[in-house]
Design a protein around this motif. Sequence first.
Motif, PDB file in Angstrom:
ATOM      1  N   ARG B  21       0.806  -1.227   0.000  1.00  6.14           N
ATOM      2  CA  ARG B  21       0.000   0.000   0.000  1.00  6.14           C
ATOM      3  C   ARG B  21       0.835   1.270   0.000  1.00  6.14           C
ATOM      4  NH1 ARG B  21      -4.480  -1.220   4.459  1.00  6.14           N
ATOM      5  NH2 ARG B  21      -4.826   1.011   4.106  1.00  6.14           N
ATOM      6  N   GLN B  22       2.115   1.183   0.300  1.00  2.41           N
ATOM      7  CA  GLN B  22       3.015   2.347   0.274  1.00  2.41           C
ATOM      8  C   GLN B  22       2.377   3.578   0.909  1.00  2.41           C
ATOM      9  OE1 GLN B  22       4.640   2.874  -3.717  1.00  2.41           O
ATOM     10  NE2 GLN B  22       4.672   0.671  -4.058  1.00  2.41           N
ATOM     11  N   PRO B  23       1.982   3.486   2.160  1.00  6.90           N
ATOM     12  CA  PRO B  23       1.250   4.592   2.774  1.00  6.90           C
ATOM     13  C   PRO B  23       2.045   5.898   2.762  1.00  6.90           C
ATOM     14  CG  PRO B  23       2.048   3.062   4.444  1.00  6.90           C
ATOM     15  CD  PRO B  23       2.249   2.392   3.113  1.00  6.90           C
ATOM     16  N   LEU B  24       1.310   6.970   2.566  1.00 11.75           N
ATOM     17  CA  LEU B  24       1.878   8.318   2.553  1.00 11.75           C
ATOM     18  C   LEU B  24       1.977   8.775   4.009  1.00 11.75           C
ATOM     19  CD1 LEU B  24       2.686  10.545   0.527  1.00 11.75           C
ATOM     20  CD2 LEU B  24       0.266  11.074   0.258  1.00 11.75           C
ATOM     21  N   VAL B  25       3.192   8.883   4.523  1.00  9.51           N
ATOM     22  CA  VAL B  25       3.408   9.201   5.936  1.00  9.51           C
ATOM     23  C   VAL B  25       3.885  10.640   6.068  1.00  9.51           C
ATOM     24  CG1 VAL B  25       4.626   8.565   8.053  1.00  9.51           C
ATOM     25  CG2 VAL B  25       3.993   6.788   6.388  1.00  9.51           C
ATOM     26  N   GLN B  26       3.030  11.470   6.600  1.00  5.18           N
ATOM     27  CA  GLN B  26       3.389  12.880   6.835  1.00  5.18           C
ATOM     28  C   GLN B  26       4.211  12.969   8.112  1.00  5.18           C
ATOM     29  OE1 GLN B  26       0.026  15.451   7.409  1.00  5.18           O
ATOM     30  NE2 GLN B  26       1.267  17.308   7.522  1.00  5.18           N
ATOM     31  N   CYS B  27       5.362  13.603   8.036  1.00  8.88           N
ATOM     32  CA  CYS B  27       6.240  13.705   9.197  1.00  8.88           C
ATOM     33  C   CYS B  27       6.436  15.160   9.587  1.00  8.88           C
ATOM     34  CB  CYS B  27       7.607  13.104   8.887  1.00  8.88           C
ATOM     35  SG  CYS B  27       7.560  11.361   8.457  1.00  8.88           S
ATOM     36  N   LEU B  28       6.126  15.471  10.813  1.00  6.62           N
ATOM     37  CA  LEU B  28       6.510  16.743  11.439  1.00  6.62           C
ATOM     38  C   LEU B  28       7.572  16.339  12.445  1.00  6.62           C
ATOM     39  CD1 LEU B  28       3.093  16.725  11.161  1.00  6.62           C
ATOM     40  CD2 LEU B  28       3.640  19.144  11.337  1.00  6.62           C
ATOM     41  N   THR B  29       8.820  16.393  12.011  1.00  7.55           N
ATOM     42  CA  THR B  29       9.874  15.762  12.799  1.00  7.55           C
ATOM     43  C   THR B  29      11.017  16.732  13.035  1.00  7.55           C
ATOM     44  OG1 THR B  29      11.209  13.755  12.984  1.00  7.55           O
ATOM     45  CG2 THR B  29      10.990  14.697  10.792  1.00  7.55           C
ATOM     46  N   ASP B  66      -1.829   9.185   4.890  1.00  2.22           N
ATOM     47  CA  ASP B  66      -2.370   7.923   5.406  1.00  2.22           C
ATOM     48  C   ASP B  66      -2.024   7.733   6.884  1.00  2.22           C
ATOM     49  OD1 ASP B  66      -3.469   7.037   2.896  1.00  2.22           O
ATOM     50  OD2 ASP B  66      -1.413   6.655   2.243  1.00  2.22           O
ATOM     51  N   ALA B  67      -1.021   8.456   7.338  1.00  3.02           N
ATOM     52  CA  ALA B  67      -0.640   8.447   8.754  1.00  3.02           C
ATOM     53  C   ALA B  67       0.221   9.677   8.992  1.00  3.02           C
ATOM     54  CB  ALA B  67       0.136   7.180   9.110  1.00  3.02           C
ATOM     55  N   VAL B  68       0.312  10.092  10.247  1.00  2.94           N
ATOM     56  CA  VAL B  68       1.083  11.289  10.597  1.00  2.94           C
ATOM     57  C   VAL B  68       2.015  10.947  11.755  1.00  2.94           C
ATOM     58  CG1 VAL B  68       0.959  13.692  11.409  1.00  2.94           C
ATOM     59  CG2 VAL B  68      -0.790  12.818   9.833  1.00  2.94           C
ATOM     60  N   LEU B  69       3.279  11.409  11.633  1.00  4.30           N
ATOM     61  CA  LEU B  69       4.234  11.310  12.731  1.00  4.30           C
ATOM     62  C   LEU B  69       4.487  12.693  13.302  1.00  4.30           C
ATOM     63  CD1 LEU B  69       6.609   9.930  14.356  1.00  4.30           C
ATOM     64  CD2 LEU B  69       8.087  10.710  12.483  1.00  4.30           C
ATOM     65  N   TRP B  96      -2.131   8.495  13.946  1.00  4.90           N
ATOM     66  CA  TRP B  96      -0.940   9.338  14.161  1.00  4.90           C
ATOM     67  C   TRP B  96      -0.132   8.867  15.350  1.00  4.90           C
ATOM     68  CZ3 TRP B  96      -0.559  13.186  18.215  1.00  4.90           C
ATOM     69  CH2 TRP B  96      -1.717  13.319  18.987  1.00  4.90           C
ATOM     70  N   VAL B  97       1.176   9.118  15.251  1.00  3.19           N
ATOM     71  CA  VAL B  97       2.151   8.626  16.221  1.00  3.19           C
ATOM     72  C   VAL B  97       2.847   9.807  16.870  1.00  3.19           C
ATOM     73  CG1 VAL B  97       4.305   7.328  16.476  1.00  3.19           C
ATOM     74  CG2 VAL B  97       2.513   6.493  14.923  1.00  3.19           C
ATOM     75  N   LEU B  98       2.961   9.772  18.171  1.00  2.00           N
ATOM     76  CA  LEU B  98       3.716  10.790  18.912  1.00  2.00           C
ATOM     77  C   LEU B  98       5.053  10.200  19.352  1.00  2.00           C
ATOM     78  CD1 LEU B  98       3.986  13.516  20.446  1.00  2.00           C
ATOM     79  CD2 LEU B  98       2.817  12.410  22.372  1.00  2.00           C
ATOM     80  N   ASP B  99       6.144  10.894  18.998  1.00  6.87           N
ATOM     81  CA  ASP B  99       7.479  10.494  19.451  1.00  6.87           C
ATOM     82  C   ASP B  99       8.002  11.617  20.341  1.00  6.87           C
ATOM     83  OD1 ASP B  99      10.133   9.746  19.764  1.00  6.87           O
ATOM     84  OD2 ASP B  99      10.291   8.927  17.751  1.00  6.87           O
ATOM     85  N   PRO B 100       7.927  11.450  21.657  1.00  3.99           N
ATOM     86  CA  PRO B 100       8.193  12.550  22.607  1.00  3.99           C
ATOM     87  C   PRO B 100       9.672  12.680  22.946  1.00  3.99           C
ATOM     88  CG  PRO B 100       7.451  10.625  23.813  1.00  3.99           C
ATOM     89  CD  PRO B 100       7.516  10.212  22.354  1.00  3.99           C
ATOM     90  N   VAL B 101      10.489  13.025  21.939  1.00  5.14           N
ATOM     91  CA  VAL B 101      11.948  13.057  22.099  1.00  5.14           C
ATOM     92  C   VAL B 101      12.390  13.949  23.256  1.00  5.14           C
ATOM     93  CG1 VAL B 101      14.125  13.672  20.961  1.00  5.14           C
ATOM     94  CG2 VAL B 101      12.263  12.669  19.641  1.00  5.14           C
ATOM     95  N   ALA B 102      13.068  13.361  24.216  1.00  3.95           N
ATOM     96  CA  ALA B 102      13.708  14.103  25.312  1.00  3.95           C
ATOM     97  C   ALA B 102      12.733  14.934  26.142  1.00  3.95           C
ATOM     98  CB  ALA B 102      14.856  14.985  24.785  1.00  3.95           C
ATOM     99  N   GLY B 204      10.068   5.629  15.029  1.00  8.68           N
ATOM    100  CA  GLY B 204       8.801   6.352  15.173  1.00  8.68           C
ATOM    101  C   GLY B 204       8.108   6.511  13.824  1.00  8.68           C
ATOM    102  N   ALA B 205       8.867   6.821  12.802  1.00  9.68           N
ATOM    103  CA  ALA B 205       8.290   7.007  11.468  1.00  9.68           C
ATOM    104  C   ALA B 205       7.805   5.687  10.883  1.00  9.68           C
ATOM    105  CB  ALA B 205       9.326   7.648  10.547  1.00  9.68           C
ATOM    106  N   VAL B 206       8.591   4.634  11.076  1.00  7.08           N
ATOM    107  CA  VAL B 206       8.163   3.316  10.598  1.00  7.08           C
ATOM    108  C   VAL B 206       6.882   2.893  11.331  1.00  7.08           C
ATOM    109  CG1 VAL B 206       8.810   0.870  10.462  1.00  7.08           C
ATOM    110  CG2 VAL B 206      10.495   2.646   9.900  1.00  7.08           C
ATOM    111  N   THR B 207       6.818   3.211  12.599  1.00 10.33           N
ATOM    112  CA  THR B 207       5.606   2.918  13.371  1.00 10.33           C
ATOM    113  C   THR B 207       4.396   3.617  12.753  1.00 10.33           C
ATOM    114  OG1 THR B 207       6.950   2.622  15.361  1.00 10.33           O
ATOM    115  CG2 THR B 207       4.604   3.027  15.701  1.00 10.33           C
TER     116      THR B 207
END
Lengths: 268, 268, 268
Positions: B21-29, B66-69, B96-102, B204-207
């Motif tokens: 499906r090659q999901p389109l992953v939007q990243c605000l990283t 398709d998902a947001v990081l 959407w996934v939250l990666d709470p760095v530091a 986090g992005a792969v998740t």
Amino acid sequence: MTPAPFDIAAAIAQMDAVRTRQPLVQCLTNSVTVGFVANVLLAAGATPAMVDSAGESEVFAREAADAVLVNLGTPHPAKCEGIRAIGFSAPSMPPWVLDPVAVGALPVRTELAHALVAAGPSMIRGNASEIAALAGTGTGGRGVDSVLGPDDVVDAARTLASRTGGAVAVSGEVDLVTDGETVVRIANGHPLFTAVTGGGCALGAVTAAYAAVAPSPLIGAAAAATVYAIAGEKAAARSAGPGSFAVELLDALHALTPADIAQKAVIS
Amino acid sequence: MTPAPFDIAAAIAQMDAVRTRQPLVQCLTNSVTVGFVANVLLAAGATPAMVDSAGESEVFAREAADAVLVNLGTPHPAKCEGIRAIGFSAPSMPPWVLDPVAVGALPVRTELAHALVAAGPSMIRGNASEIAALAGTGTGGRGVDSVLGPDDVVDAARTLASRTGGAVAVSGEVDLVTDGETVVRIANGHPLFTAVTGGGCALGAVTAAYAAVAPSPLIGAAAAATVYAIAGEKAAARSAGPGSFAVELLDALHALTPADIAQKAVIS
Amino acid sequence: MTPAPFDIAAAIAQMDAVRTRQPLVQCLTNSVTVGFVANVLLAAGATPAMVDSAGESEVFAREAADAVLVNLGTPHPAKCEGIRAIGFSAPSMPPWVLDPVAVGALPVRTELAHALVAAGPSMIRGNASEIAALAGTGTGGRGVDSVLGPDDVVDAARTLASRTGGAVAVSGEVDLVTDGETVVRIANGHPLFTAVTGGGCALGAVTAAYAAVAPSPLIGAAAAATVYAIAGEKAAARSAGPGSFAVELLDALHALTPADIAQKAVIS
């Protein structure tokens, strides 16, 4: 008989000119691929200068840069200011390249792209969906990916080139470059270019480096596309996947010889 | 007999689903690892889209992704605006996934992290110190490094998962994933992941890519952790140090087979 | 007889100290090379923390960092605010390094650089054109490239070191480090360092890591230059070009032994 507007000898001559003159290429580019873009410029023989803040970008464009790249990915407010500060229509402006990353549905970059097209870039480099969106004949792709091929947008590319008075390069399986009249096709490259981020962005930057030395936008854009695609073919032959491809691409671009171009270029 | 909530077959099925499906992953990283994160997404079979500016981020999240990081490293004002523009609670919001760095001692990101937890992320991925800080049972680590292990924070992770209604993944020597009830442990990976910057960010992005296709947050987060860790094991076997590990990781992720997962996965 | 202020034994001792203490190095650096800089710090044994936003940068510098790097490339407004928020003259300030990238003709960074020099950095690391511009005896280079060599600016470097009370390191074919009185020269390194972006930036960061552990700025800056240059020599011997050099540099830095230093260092 009119000489071919672009051929293998021209690609080799432009590659030599970039390596000899090491043009200073100012990049206002996106934050995703900025480091890779700088490394590709160095490997191509150019000198990158990522000077993109207002207060500096306009000074550098006017006084120092041999060419300027404007890449519209990640259009953060500070970068947009850095772009707007530059007087693209000023007589002192060196050749400049517009890379309209993912224009179409995304409002900030699309508005900026149309303003920049009106300022007459020396060259525009994009994929087919981006070129169609910029010419007003399409609505953009899927994120940064194109849903069209270069030959689907040949009329849009010619129209855009005529409107700007520059060259338009459309990247894809077969790259297409036009100045509005002549259309050159370069059937080199490798699918691994789409498996790494920045494959297109880096070509935009290399196109700017060639713009600094080329006798015409058509020849500069076509030579950049030829040299870059052939480096990718050599890199792919030594790669085990996208990670090693990005590394090998830099090595191959750095080591590319005139004989590589002569043996591999497929230009029509 | 209840079927196992997550097993090797589920990891393989999710890996196939992402590649198909090659999901389109939007990243605000963060700006440190953004290029590496995009390359890892491509190698995993997903389509990265680093659309993080206000004026664009909300359009893309609503209409295209398709998902947001959301990764909280380098919380520059423009990026925080791009995050705040998104309506995380809107019905149109994709997983959407939250990666709470530091998070913990650093005020800007910690305040933003708590607001985002309240909006109910589908998944949270962090190290043990970050998960403890987010659950209110710890004060954070040493920079981006954890001073705790996943099993020190299993209660915090369960609490956080119950509160958000999603899954929480804690990275460490043995990864731990929970939806508040079930706890899955994945004993794969390699110490070289901590010797390169972005090892956690990229997971986090792969998740997020797996969130786009998975039948449940628990299965998506656990499959992402399994596939990523096994790619790292294969990469480490071919690496001479952290530089080559980062390159080999992309190649290994791109080439990973169902047989690799079947032979190497250590799930309990 | 006065002992040599810096010698091979001192370089080895400092390399061991960084690896043992793993100093937390806060970097306020440029967006072009930030990922590479973080990876070089990890490979050198330090712990990178790219905490550069106002609201966080001052907290981290005061409470957590063992050393701080300020690199003036890409001086975006948000980053300048992050720098200005730090109280460089406060008693709680750890050792800090100024890397004055491309100062001279570019107004934003040049003004900031002079303000930071007045605050007394523990170490300044730049190329010869940058050091001359900072000392007021030159007008800068060509983009990030120097048009002078270290020995052209030895007086400027001594003056600058005396003015700040710290050490000044000038990178070039032969690196030069001075505290205003003693001048140390390190004749190690490789031309491939100039073929990758971030070669200088990463040395600035490594210098900050050594600043955290060294008994004096002179010894810290000289040890960093020695270790980094020798890692580059080892990497170049295994590289086919600039792409593989950047990868091999990380592996070499990670694997470097005291014997490597003892056999290769050329210090005078």
